[in-house]
Write a protein that holds these residues in place. Structure first.
Motif, PDB file in Angstrom:
ATOM      1  N   TYR A 252     -20.288  -3.004   5.735  1.00 39.78           N
ATOM      2  CA  TYR A 252     -18.951  -3.599   5.876  1.00 39.78           C
ATOM      3  C   TYR A 252     -17.999  -2.863   4.948  1.00 39.78           C
ATOM      4  O   TYR A 252     -18.320  -2.590   3.785  1.00 39.78           O
ATOM      5  CB  TYR A 252     -18.952  -5.082   5.512  1.00 39.78           C
ATOM      6  CG  TYR A 252     -17.555  -5.650   5.340  1.00 39.78           C
ATOM      7  CD1 TYR A 252     -16.768  -5.955   6.450  1.00 39.78           C
ATOM      8  CD2 TYR A 252     -17.012  -5.837   4.065  1.00 39.78           C
ATOM      9  CE1 TYR A 252     -15.478  -6.449   6.296  1.00 39.78           C
ATOM     10  CE2 TYR A 252     -15.730  -6.335   3.904  1.00 39.78           C
ATOM     11  CZ  TYR A 252     -14.967  -6.641   5.026  1.00 39.78           C
ATOM     12  OH  TYR A 252     -13.689  -7.117   4.867  1.00 39.78           O
ATOM     13  N   ASN A 253     -16.808  -2.520   5.450  1.00 35.74           N
ATOM     14  CA  ASN A 253     -15.824  -1.784   4.668  1.00 35.74           C
ATOM     15  C   ASN A 253     -14.435  -2.387   4.873  1.00 35.74           C
ATOM     16  O   ASN A 253     -14.087  -2.807   5.976  1.00 35.74           O
ATOM     17  CB  ASN A 253     -15.800  -0.319   5.113  1.00 35.74           C
ATOM     18  CG  ASN A 253     -14.855   0.523   4.268  1.00 35.74           C
ATOM     19  OD1 ASN A 253     -15.205   0.919   3.168  1.00 35.74           O
ATOM     20  ND2 ASN A 253     -13.658   0.786   4.767  1.00 35.74           N
ATOM     21  N   ARG A 254     -13.635  -2.435   3.816  1.00 37.88           N
ATOM     22  CA  ARG A 254     -12.249  -2.903   3.913  1.00 37.88           C
ATOM     23  C   ARG A 254     -11.334  -1.874   3.269  1.00 37.88           C
ATOM     24  O   ARG A 254     -11.602  -1.384   2.163  1.00 37.88           O
ATOM     25  CB  ARG A 254     -12.060  -4.251   3.233  1.00 37.88           C
ATOM     26  CG  ARG A 254     -10.630  -4.806   3.354  1.00 37.88           C
ATOM     27  CD  ARG A 254     -10.534  -6.231   2.834  1.00 37.88           C
ATOM     28  NE  ARG A 254      -9.162  -6.736   2.826  1.00 37.88           N
ATOM     29  CZ  ARG A 254      -8.562  -7.286   3.864  1.00 37.88           C
ATOM     30  NH1 ARG A 254      -9.221  -7.395   5.026  1.00 37.88           N
ATOM     31  NH2 ARG A 254      -7.320  -7.731   3.799  1.00 37.88           N
ATOM     32  N   ASN A 255     -10.252  -1.523   3.964  1.00 37.74           N
ATOM     33  CA  ASN A 255      -9.262  -0.572   3.480  1.00 37.74           C
ATOM     34  C   ASN A 255      -7.918  -1.263   3.320  1.00 37.74           C
ATOM     35  O   ASN A 255      -7.541  -2.102   4.139  1.00 37.74           O
ATOM     36  CB  ASN A 255      -9.086   0.579   4.481  1.00 37.74           C
ATOM     37  CG  ASN A 255     -10.389   1.241   4.849  1.00 37.74           C
ATOM     38  OD1 ASN A 255     -11.125   1.701   3.989  1.00 37.74           O
ATOM     39  ND2 ASN A 255     -10.683   1.291   6.142  1.00 37.74           N
ATOM     40  N   THR A 256      -7.177  -0.883   2.287  1.00 39.83           N
ATOM     41  CA  THR A 256      -5.815  -1.386   2.082  1.00 39.83           C
ATOM     42  C   THR A 256      -4.920  -0.230   1.692  1.00 39.83           C
ATOM     43  O   THR A 256      -5.201   0.502   0.735  1.00 39.83           O
ATOM     44  CB  THR A 256      -5.770  -2.458   0.985  1.00 39.83           C
ATOM     45  OG1 THR A 256      -6.603  -3.550   1.359  1.00 39.83           O
ATOM     46  CG2 THR A 256      -4.346  -2.973   0.796  1.00 39.83           C
ATOM     47  N   LEU A 257      -3.837  -0.051   2.441  1.00 40.12           N
ATOM     48  CA  LEU A 257      -2.850   0.997   2.172  1.00 40.12           C
ATOM     49  C   LEU A 257      -1.556   0.344   1.735  1.00 40.12           C
ATOM     50  O   LEU A 257      -0.973  -0.456   2.474  1.00 40.12           O
ATOM     51  CB  LEU A 257      -2.620   1.838   3.427  1.00 40.12           C
ATOM     52  CG  LEU A 257      -1.625   2.999   3.311  1.00 40.12           C
ATOM     53  CD1 LEU A 257      -2.143   4.048   2.335  1.00 40.12           C
ATOM     54  CD2 LEU A 257      -1.375   3.626   4.681  1.00 40.12           C
ATOM     55  N   GLY A 258      -1.108   0.652   0.525  1.00 42.78           N
ATOM     56  CA  GLY A 258       0.115   0.074  -0.009  1.00 42.78           C
ATOM     57  C   GLY A 258       1.295   1.003   0.146  1.00 42.78           C
ATOM     58  O   GLY A 258       1.163   2.220   0.028  1.00 42.78           O
ATOM     59  N   GLY A 259       2.482   0.451   0.426  1.00 50.10           N
ATOM     60  CA  GLY A 259       3.697   1.246   0.570  1.00 50.10           C
ATOM     61  C   GLY A 259       4.440   1.359  -0.748  1.00 50.10           C
ATOM     62  O   GLY A 259       4.322   0.517  -1.632  1.00 50.10           O
ATOM     63  N   ASN A 260       5.221   2.437  -0.889  1.00 48.16           N
ATOM     64  CA  ASN A 260       6.053   2.560  -2.076  1.00 48.16           C
ATOM     65  C   ASN A 260       7.462   2.046  -1.771  1.00 48.16           C
ATOM     66  O   ASN A 260       7.713   1.447  -0.727  1.00 48.16           O
ATOM     67  CB  ASN A 260       6.066   4.009  -2.592  1.00 48.16           C
ATOM     68  CG  ASN A 260       6.616   4.986  -1.560  1.00 48.16           C
ATOM     69  OD1 ASN A 260       7.433   4.633  -0.718  1.00 48.16           O
ATOM     70  ND2 ASN A 260       6.167   6.229  -1.639  1.00 48.16           N
ATOM     71  N   THR A 261       8.399   2.286  -2.646  1.00 47.55           N
ATOM     72  CA  THR A 261       9.747   1.736  -2.485  1.00 47.55           C
ATOM     73  C   THR A 261      10.694   2.683  -1.768  1.00 47.55           C
ATOM     74  O   THR A 261      11.892   2.467  -1.734  1.00 47.55           O
ATOM     75  CB  THR A 261      10.335   1.385  -3.860  1.00 47.55           C
ATOM     76  OG1 THR A 261      10.332   2.551  -4.688  1.00 47.55           O
ATOM     77  CG2 THR A 261       9.520   0.295  -4.521  1.00 47.55           C
ATOM     78  N   ALA A 262      10.117   3.765  -1.213  1.00 41.41           N
ATOM     79  CA  ALA A 262      10.975   4.698  -0.481  1.00 41.41           C
ATOM     80  C   ALA A 262      11.543   4.037   0.767  1.00 41.41           C
ATOM     81  O   ALA A 262      10.942   3.151   1.354  1.00 41.41           O
ATOM     82  CB  ALA A 262      10.182   5.938  -0.085  1.00 41.41           C
ATOM     83  N   THR A 263      12.684   4.460   1.204  1.00 33.78           N
ATOM     84  CA  THR A 263      13.269   3.958   2.434  1.00 33.78           C
ATOM     85  C   THR A 263      12.684   4.702   3.617  1.00 33.78           C
ATOM     86  O   THR A 263      12.679   5.922   3.663  1.00 33.78           O
ATOM     87  CB  THR A 263      14.796   4.138   2.417  1.00 33.78           C
ATOM     88  OG1 THR A 263      15.319   3.406   1.321  1.00 33.78           O
ATOM     89  CG2 THR A 263      15.404   3.608   3.714  1.00 33.78           C
ATOM     90  N   LEU A 264      12.164   3.949   4.582  1.00 31.62           N
ATOM     91  CA  LEU A 264      11.519   4.538   5.737  1.00 31.62           C
ATOM     92  C   LEU A 264      12.522   4.798   6.843  1.00 31.62           C
ATOM     93  O   LEU A 264      13.696   4.429   6.756  1.00 31.62           O
ATOM     94  CB  LEU A 264      10.413   3.611   6.240  1.00 31.62           C
ATOM     95  CG  LEU A 264       9.336   3.291   5.190  1.00 31.62           C
ATOM     96  CD1 LEU A 264       8.367   2.273   5.746  1.00 31.62           C
ATOM     97  CD2 LEU A 264       8.618   4.551   4.767  1.00 31.62           C
ATOM     98  N   ALA A 265      12.031   5.409   7.916  1.00 30.42           N
ATOM     99  CA  ALA A 265      12.924   5.775   9.013  1.00 30.42           C
ATOM    100  C   ALA A 265      13.574   4.562   9.657  1.00 30.42           C
ATOM    101  O   ALA A 265      14.644   4.654  10.246  1.00 30.42           O
ATOM    102  CB  ALA A 265      12.138   6.559  10.069  1.00 30.42           C
TER     103      ALA A 265
END
Length: 374
Positions: A252-265
């Motif tokens: 079993y595996n869990r991934n988490t990707l966090g965003g930074n404070t940059a402004t996205l498209a």
């Protein structure tokens, strides 16, 4: 000196996708594939008082002529199939453990691939096809992040005691071809901490692993940052080899990707774009006589952004049947299929085709190969 030579001839079919793209996103192809063929040198030296020096130098060998595992065009006199570094290091070993420095598989990757039932943890349907990777495309966050990687690192491995083992590795901020002014990519980390602990006994092997990598975007004025700042994965898995010829694994595996404070498209900040997904692997192989069938199942859930689904999950089934011609050489047949959800873009692990999923495709491969170790 040691090595592996593994080449397969495979056909691949991909259905029409939901999301159109600029690359070829449906149809069929036939390719020769080099499946992690390698050449290596390793050795040890007794330094006295229970201390040993050790080294390993290992490189990929693209037997089909390209590092991307796709054959060179007819009439070509050149290729790019040599010199892509694999695990290579120097180190020292004593009763207190082992210290290594160089280009290494992180402890997370070592733990993950130890559960694979495919020979050499390579080829299509291998465990790294999905596990430890997050492909995100939602709310302006378009990114592929990987935890199962090699990195320039310093590592320490505990000596095995009462069946327990463990290791930890750190890759610094200016290694891996990256710094504060270079955008991170999925396997090009700014810095990372990786660790694993395991226990083996009575035919059972249990491991847990954790890895957190820092991503870095460009800091040059007027250049948008990479829309990710951290990628975390953890896994727990077990395998059983208590019966002769049998290996059965679950992970079993869990991934988490966090965003930074940059402004996205999209114009919205990425603070609320923290996404997580769950992954499951199950595999079994059984050697009887000269035969060894292998079956594998992988599932990656849709990425969840604060309860909202990205609909980017996928499911894989794979089968491989090996027949040993000798202790070190086998022929094998393989068939594997991936069913992507609407925004899923998972492709076969060994690449080597011009077919690139853009969302929602079913990808199927089939063929046969020869693998030898020396």
């Amino acid at each position: 000196m040691y090595g592996v030579a593994d080449v397969s001839a495979q056909g691949t079919n991909m259905s029409k996708g939901v999301n159109p793209g600029t690359t070829k996103n449906e149809g069929g192809s036939f390719n020769m594939k080099s499946n992690s063929s390698l050449l290596g040198f390793k050795g040890t030296e007794d330094l006295g008082n229970g201390l040993k020096g050790l080294f390993q130098i290992e490189t990929n060998v693209g037997l089909t002529g390209q590092s991307a595992n796709q054959g060179v065009a007819a009439g070509s006199t050149s290729n790019a199939g040599w010199g892509q570094l694999r695990d290579s290091y120097v180190g020292m070993n004593s009763k207190y453990g082992t210290v290594l420095g160089g280009f290494l598989s992180t402890p997370y990757r070592s733990a993950l691939t130890s559960f694979d039932v495919m020979p050499g943890a390579t080829g299509d349907a291998r465990i790294e096809t999905m596990m430890g990777t997050q492909r995100v495309s939602k709310n302006g966050l378009a990114y592929t992040a990987q935890s199962s990687v090699r990195a320039t690192a310093l590592a320490y491995a505990l000596p095995t005691m009462y069946g327990f083992d463990g290791s930890i590795a750190y890759t610094g901020s200016n290694n891996n071809g990256n710094n504060e002014n270079v955008n991170s990519t999925g396997n090009n980390l700014y810095s990372a901490l990786s660790t694993q602990i395991g226990w083996t006994g009575y035919g059972v092997n249990v491991k847990g692993a954790f890895q957190q990598a820092k991503m870095m975007g460009a800091t040059t004025a007027g250049v948008s940052q990479t829309p990710a700042n951290a990628y975390t994965s953890y896994l727990i898995g077990a395998s059983y080899t208590g019966l002769p010829g049998l290996k059965a694994s679950v992970v079993y595996n869990r991934n988490t990707l966090g965003g930074n404070t940059a402004t996205l498209a999209t114009g919205a900040t990425s603070d609320a774009n923290k996404g997580s997904n769950n992954q499951i692997y199950a595999g079994v192989s059984y050697r009887f006589g000269n035969n060894e069938p292998r079956l594998t199942y992988q599932n990656s859930s849709n990425t969840s952004f604060n309860g909202a689904s990205a609909n980017d999950g996928a499911t894989l089934w794979g089968a491989n049947w090996g027949y040993y011609l000798s202790k070190r050489t086998q022929v094998y047949g393989i068939v594997s299929t991936i069913k992507n959800n609407q925004n899923g873009t998972v492709n076969m692990a060994s690449g080597g085709t011009s077919l690139v999923p853009t969302g929602g495709q079913v990808v199927t491969t089939y063929g046969a190969g020869l693998r030898t170790n020396f």
